[in-house]
Design a protein around this motif. Structure first.
Motif, PDB file in Angstrom:
ATOM      1  N   THR A   1       5.222   6.205 -24.590  1.00 39.07           N
ATOM      2  CA  THR A   1       5.818   4.868 -24.594  1.00 39.07           C
ATOM      3  C   THR A   1       5.284   4.108 -23.374  1.00 39.07           C
ATOM      4  OG1 THR A   1       7.904   3.635 -24.702  1.00 39.07           O
ATOM      5  CG2 THR A   1       7.928   5.659 -23.404  1.00 39.07           C
TER       6      THR A   1
ATOM      7  N   GLN B   1      10.204  17.254 -34.421  1.00 42.48           N
ATOM      8  CA  GLN B   1       9.549  16.049 -33.888  1.00 42.48           C
ATOM      9  C   GLN B   1      10.140  15.706 -32.539  1.00 42.48           C
ATOM     10  OE1 GLN B   1      10.025  13.003 -36.927  1.00 42.48           O
ATOM     11  NE2 GLN B   1       7.938  13.367 -37.621  1.00 42.48           N
TER      12      GLN B   1
ATOM     13  N   SER C   1      10.931   6.864 -26.457  1.00 40.33           N
ATOM     14  CA  SER C   1      11.190   5.442 -26.648  1.00 40.33           C
ATOM     15  C   SER C   1      11.749   4.836 -25.367  1.00 40.33           C
ATOM     16  CB  SER C   1      12.187   5.228 -27.796  1.00 40.33           C
ATOM     17  OG  SER C   1      13.411   5.846 -27.511  1.00 40.33           O
TER      18      SER C   1
ATOM     19  N   GLN D   1      10.409  12.359 -30.123  1.00 39.89           N
ATOM     20  CA  GLN D   1      10.244  10.911 -30.157  1.00 39.89           C
ATOM     21  C   GLN D   1      10.593  10.306 -28.801  1.00 39.89           C
ATOM     22  OE1 GLN D   1       9.364   9.101 -33.007  1.00 39.89           O
ATOM     23  NE2 GLN D   1       9.416   7.152 -31.925  1.00 39.89           N
TER      24      GLN D   1
ATOM     25  N   THR E   1      18.557  15.242 -26.488  1.00 41.50           N
ATOM     26  CA  THR E   1      17.853  14.086 -25.928  1.00 41.50           C
ATOM     27  C   THR E   1      17.801  14.186 -24.406  1.00 41.50           C
ATOM     28  OG1 THR E   1      18.542  12.660 -27.759  1.00 41.50           O
ATOM     29  CG2 THR E   1      17.818  11.571 -25.753  1.00 41.50           C
TER      30      THR E   1
ATOM     31  N   CYS F   1      13.884  10.680 -24.835  1.00 40.00           N
ATOM     32  CA  CYS F   1      13.029  11.647 -25.519  1.00 40.00           C
ATOM     33  C   CYS F   1      13.948  12.454 -26.423  1.00 40.00           C
ATOM     34  CB  CYS F   1      12.326  12.528 -24.506  1.00 40.00           C
ATOM     35  SG  CYS F   1      11.342  13.846 -25.222  1.00 40.00           S
TER      36      CYS F   1
ATOM     37  N   GLY G   1       5.736  14.209 -27.126  1.00 44.45           N
ATOM     38  CA  GLY G   1       6.100  12.962 -27.767  1.00 44.45           C
ATOM     39  C   GLY G   1       4.883  12.050 -27.844  1.00 44.45           C
ATOM     40  N   GLN G   2       5.041  10.911 -28.515  1.00 41.43           N
ATOM     41  CA  GLN G   2       3.892  10.054 -28.795  1.00 41.43           C
ATOM     42  C   GLN G   2       3.554   9.094 -27.658  1.00 41.43           C
ATOM     43  OE1 GLN G   2       6.877   9.329 -29.476  1.00 41.43           O
ATOM     44  NE2 GLN G   2       7.190   7.142 -29.750  1.00 41.43           N
TER      45      GLN G   2
ATOM     46  N   SER H   1      14.166  16.369 -32.846  1.00 47.64           N
ATOM     47  CA  SER H   1      14.852  16.465 -34.137  1.00 47.64           C
ATOM     48  C   SER H   1      14.153  17.498 -35.007  1.00 47.64           C
ATOM     49  CB  SER H   1      14.876  15.102 -34.822  1.00 47.64           C
ATOM     50  OG  SER H   1      13.563  14.640 -35.076  1.00 47.64           O
TER      51      SER H   1
END
Length: 119
Positions: A113, A2, A6, A4, A76, A21, A110-111, A24
């Motif tokens: 932000t 994944q 944020s 992620q 990250t 970012c 990623g999704q 994981s």
């Protein structure tokens, strides 16, 4: 695996934000990572890239204001954004090329932000 993203939010012009970012899962290595953004009514554009060796590249509109960096222990990547302008308002996405534990290489997004720069 994944990815992620944020750290977005609302900030006044001239302010700063730091995006993260984080990758994981069953990862052997995180290779090149890039940040993209898509503003209202605009196409998605590249903002900054960092290679697995740490080389960095920036789009002209953000040079001198944004800094991309990485922590390979944490898998990250960060995007430090300073001197933000209203035209930086966009949804920011990270994209990473990842070598999985199986040694297969895949590309992940990623999704997104939201970053809003407004007074």
């Amino acid at each position: 695996v994944q990815l992620q993203a944020s750290g977005g939010g609302l900030v006044q012009p001239g302010g700063s934000l730091r995006l993260s970012c984080a990758a994981s899962g069953s990862i052997f290595s995180v290779n090149d990572v890039a940040w993209y953004r898509q503003g209202p009514g605009k196409q998605r554009e590249s903002v900054a890239t960092i290679t697995d060796s740490g080389r960095t590249y920036y789009a002209d509109p953000v040079k001198g204001r944004f800094t991309i960096s990485r922590d390979n222990v944490k898998n990250t990547v960060y995007l430090q954004m300073n001197s933000l302008r209203p035209e930086d308002t966009a949804v920011y996405y990270c994209n990473a090329q990842i070598t999985e534990s199986s040694y297969r290489i895949r590309n992940y997004w990623g999704q997104g932000t939201q970053v809003t720069v407004s007074s």
